[in-house]
Design an enzyme around this catalytic site. Structure first.
Site, PDB file in Angstrom:
ATOM      1  N   ASP A  65       1.049  -1.545   0.460  1.00  0.00           N
ATOM      2  CA  ASP A  65       0.074   0.402   0.156  1.00  0.00           C
ATOM      3  C   ASP A  65       1.427   1.461  -0.080  1.00  0.00           C
ATOM      4  O   ASP A  65       1.658   1.211   0.674  1.00  0.00           O
ATOM      5  CB  ASP A  65      -0.987  -0.034   0.585  1.00  0.00           C
ATOM      6  CG  ASP A  65      -2.001   1.415   0.953  1.00  0.00           C
ATOM      7  OD1 ASP A  65      -1.454   1.772   0.681  1.00  0.00           O
ATOM      8  OD2 ASP A  65      -2.878   1.286   1.711  1.00  0.00           O
ATOM      9  N   ALA A  93       0.086   3.762  -9.175  1.00  0.00           N
ATOM     10  CA  ALA A  93      -0.965   4.063  -8.795  1.00  0.00           C
ATOM     11  C   ALA A  93      -2.027   4.819  -8.666  1.00  0.00           C
ATOM     12  O   ALA A  93      -1.169   6.606  -8.363  1.00  0.00           O
ATOM     13  CB  ALA A  93      -0.694   3.336  -7.658  1.00  0.00           C
ATOM     14  N   GLY A  94      -3.153   4.523  -8.985  1.00  0.00           N
ATOM     15  CA  GLY A  94      -3.990   6.201  -8.366  1.00  0.00           C
ATOM     16  C   GLY A  94      -5.857   5.704  -8.010  1.00  0.00           C
ATOM     17  O   GLY A  94      -5.886   4.758  -8.398  1.00  0.00           O
ATOM     18  N   TYR A 158      -9.782  15.037  -7.733  1.00  0.00           N
ATOM     19  CA  TYR A 158      -8.660  14.644  -8.577  1.00  0.00           C
ATOM     20  C   TYR A 158      -7.676  15.272  -9.409  1.00  0.00           C
ATOM     21  O   TYR A 158      -7.270  14.827  -9.375  1.00  0.00           O
ATOM     22  CB  TYR A 158      -9.695  13.580  -9.512  1.00  0.00           C
ATOM     23  CG  TYR A 158      -8.630  12.888  -9.993  1.00  0.00           C
ATOM     24  CD1 TYR A 158      -8.032  11.597  -9.984  1.00  0.00           C
ATOM     25  CD2 TYR A 158      -8.870  12.795 -11.692  1.00  0.00           C
ATOM     26  CE1 TYR A 158      -7.336  10.581 -10.920  1.00  0.00           C
ATOM     27  CE2 TYR A 158      -8.066  11.823 -12.600  1.00  0.00           C
ATOM     28  CZ  TYR A 158      -7.374  10.742 -11.962  1.00  0.00           C
ATOM     29  OH  TYR A 158      -6.595  10.532 -12.867  1.00  0.00           O
TER      30      TYR A 158
HETATM   31  N1  LIG Z   1      -8.813   4.999 -16.954  1.00  0.00           N
HETATM   32  C1  LIG Z   1      -8.880   6.217 -16.427  1.00  0.00           C
HETATM   33  O1  LIG Z   1     -10.193   6.611 -17.401  1.00  0.00           O
HETATM   34  C2  LIG Z   1      -7.880   7.172 -16.648  1.00  0.00           C
HETATM   35  C3  LIG Z   1      -6.918   8.589 -16.822  1.00  0.00           C
HETATM   36  C4  LIG Z   1      -6.538   8.858 -16.463  1.00  0.00           C
HETATM   37  C5  LIG Z   1      -5.243   8.639 -15.498  1.00  0.00           C
HETATM   38  N2  LIG Z   1      -5.504   7.768 -14.860  1.00  0.00           N
HETATM   39  C6  LIG Z   1      -4.436   7.216 -14.349  1.00  0.00           C
HETATM   40  O2  LIG Z   1      -4.437   6.249 -14.636  1.00  0.00           O
HETATM   41  C7  LIG Z   1      -3.527   5.240 -13.282  1.00  0.00           C
HETATM   42  C8  LIG Z   1      -4.293   4.031 -13.130  1.00  0.00           C
HETATM   43  O3  LIG Z   1      -5.654   3.630 -13.458  1.00  0.00           O
HETATM   44  P1  LIG Z   1      -6.335   2.931 -14.149  1.00  0.00           P
HETATM   45  O4  LIG Z   1      -7.252   3.454 -14.904  1.00  0.00           O
HETATM   46  O5  LIG Z   1      -5.574   1.318 -14.451  1.00  0.00           O
HETATM   47  O6  LIG Z   1      -7.204   2.533 -12.569  1.00  0.00           O
HETATM   48  P2  LIG Z   1      -7.409   1.458 -11.874  1.00  0.00           P
HETATM   49  O7  LIG Z   1      -7.563  -0.408 -12.823  1.00  0.00           O
HETATM   50  O8  LIG Z   1      -8.541   1.481 -11.145  1.00  0.00           O
HETATM   51  O9  LIG Z   1      -6.181   0.828 -11.281  1.00  0.00           O
HETATM   52  C9  LIG Z   1      -5.264   1.408 -10.216  1.00  0.00           C
HETATM   53  C10 LIG Z   1      -4.147   0.778  -9.564  1.00  0.00           C
HETATM   54  O10 LIG Z   1      -4.065   1.690  -7.985  1.00  0.00           O
HETATM   55  C11 LIG Z   1      -3.867   0.654  -7.453  1.00  0.00           C
HETATM   56  N3  LIG Z   1      -3.818   1.640  -6.293  1.00  0.00           N
HETATM   57  C12 LIG Z   1      -4.724   1.995  -5.849  1.00  0.00           C
HETATM   58  N4  LIG Z   1      -4.587   2.113  -4.414  1.00  0.00           N
HETATM   59  C13 LIG Z   1      -3.293   1.772  -3.889  1.00  0.00           C
HETATM   60  C14 LIG Z   1      -2.620   2.288  -2.301  1.00  0.00           C
HETATM   61  N5  LIG Z   1      -2.615   2.714  -2.245  1.00  0.00           N
HETATM   62  N6  LIG Z   1      -1.644   1.106  -2.884  1.00  0.00           N
HETATM   63  C15 LIG Z   1      -1.030   0.776  -4.249  1.00  0.00           C
HETATM   64  N7  LIG Z   1      -1.875   1.011  -5.310  1.00  0.00           N
HETATM   65  C16 LIG Z   1      -2.902   1.314  -5.253  1.00  0.00           C
HETATM   66  C17 LIG Z   1      -5.128  -0.739  -8.002  1.00  0.00           C
HETATM   67  O11 LIG Z   1      -4.615  -1.333  -7.155  1.00  0.00           O
HETATM   68  P3  LIG Z   1      -4.983  -2.317  -5.273  1.00  0.00           P
HETATM   69  O12 LIG Z   1      -6.064  -1.560  -5.749  1.00  0.00           O
HETATM   70  O13 LIG Z   1      -4.526  -3.523  -5.769  1.00  0.00           O
HETATM   71  O14 LIG Z   1      -4.262  -1.655  -4.653  1.00  0.00           O
HETATM   72  C18 LIG Z   1      -5.008  -0.547  -9.064  1.00  0.00           C
HETATM   73  O15 LIG Z   1      -3.556  -1.590  -9.769  1.00  0.00           O
HETATM   74  C19 LIG Z   1      -3.896   6.145 -12.131  1.00  0.00           C
HETATM   75  O16 LIG Z   1      -2.645   6.623 -11.633  1.00  0.00           O
HETATM   76  C20 LIG Z   1      -5.648   7.071 -12.805  1.00  0.00           C
HETATM   77  O17 LIG Z   1      -4.919   7.945 -11.666  1.00  0.00           O
HETATM   78  C21 LIG Z   1      -6.336   6.708 -15.055  1.00  0.00           C
END
Ligand SMILES: NC(=O)c1ccc[n+]([C@@H]2O[C@H](COP(=O)([O-])OP(=O)(O)OC[C@H]3O[C@@H](n4cnc5c(N)ncnc54)[C@H](OP(=O)(O)O)[C@@H]3O)[C@@H](O)[C@H]2O)c1
Length: 269
Positions: A65, A93-94, A158
């Protein structure tokens, strides 16, 4: 700058259990990089590691975490024990937050900053000694968002956490330049992942489907890995995302008006 060959390199990816992070792991593994995969969900991390190992590379899943100092210290210790150094850190991670500035709680906002900003800072600082061992040529890749470049209604909390990442990235880039550690920013637009399911919502607020085409996590991953090979300092993804960032730079007043109209339909139950 010379492009990078990933064979035998060591890449640490946070948020590797789903979405963009997991897809990034697949792309690096297919190009011969060894992986350290960090997130909280251990079974998903183990799956991701097995998938990578089937491609002939080593993959170390570390349950971590990033909001916890002791977890991050262990992540770096295990990386060092397994690989001795680190070539690429992908801060991916986000956590999202949806709702008006007046509507989300301070606790929600702090939680989002704790993951998106402080977690990223914590992991980066802890990993720097290992990145220095592989300099010059090592890289930090920070995953931001197009929403970190331009505020939109209901996404301000965000977006603020990602805007903080953007500025930190610029400072870090300058600070590490003389050591040969390159710091890159990748800002995805709307991407099809679990992100919206995991996101925090202000009480009484939920988002309907978004009338925009989403990129696949795989397409974002390919673009991120390409940027890391070339050392591109900044990558903005999706066509609407690029248009938004550019329009906001050129005609911010006009974009204020557009932003009001393109705001996603929101509802209070
Ligand atoms: N999807 C979109 O539309 C979008 C657009 C722009 C930017 N982003 C960015 O892209 C990145 C990846 O997001 P995603 O779209 O792939 O979403 P996602 O599938 O929800 O992935 C988020 C990842 O972050 C991990 N995470 C969350 N809290 C954590 C913590 N406290 N410690 C360690 N790991 C943690 C989660 O794993 P666990 O739950 O297993 O910990 C998961 O692997 C993020 O930074 C997000 O802000 C996403």
């Amino acid at each position: 700058m010379a492009t990078q060959d990933f064979r035998g390199k060591v890449v640490l990816i946070t948020g590797a259990s789903s979405g963009i992070g997991r897809a990034v792991a697949r792309v690096y593994a297919a190009q011969g990089a060894h992986l350290v995969l960090a997130a909280r969900r251990e079974p998903a991390l183990r799956d991701a590691a097995r998938e990578a190992e089937a491609l002939g590379v080593r993959a170390l899943p570390v349950c971590c975490d990033i909001t916890r100092e002791e977890d991050v210290a262990r992540l770096v210790r295990e990386t060092e024990a397994a690989f001795g150094g680190l070539d690429i850190l992908v801060n991916n991670a986000g956590l999202g937050l949806y709702g008006p500035v007046e509507g989300f709680s301070e606790a929600q906002l702090r939680q989002v900053f704790e993951v998106n900003f402080f977690g990223l800072v914590r992991v980066t600082r802890a990993a720097l000694p290992l990145l220095r061992r592989r300099a010059p040529g090592s890289r930090v890749i920070n995953v931001s968002s197009v929403l970190g470049h331009r505020g939109l209604p209901l996404l301000g909390g965000y977006g603020a956490s990602k805007a903080a990442v953007n500025l930190l990235t610029e400072s870090l880039r300058a600070e590490l330049a003389t050591e040969g550690i390159r710091v890159l920013l990748v800002s995805p637009g709307l991407t099809e992942t679990e992100f919206r399911d995991a996101r925090l919502n202000a009480e009484g607020w939920a988002q309907d489907s978004i009338p925009l085409d989403a990129m696949s996590a795989e397409a974002v991953a390919r673009a991120l890995v390409r940027a890391s090979r070339r050392g591109n300092r900044e990558t903005v993804l999706t066509l609407p995302g690029r248009v938004m960032v550019l329009a906001n730079r050129l005609v911010p007043g006009l974009f204020d008006r557009v932003a009001r109209r393109i705001a996603n339909p929101a509802r209070r139950p």
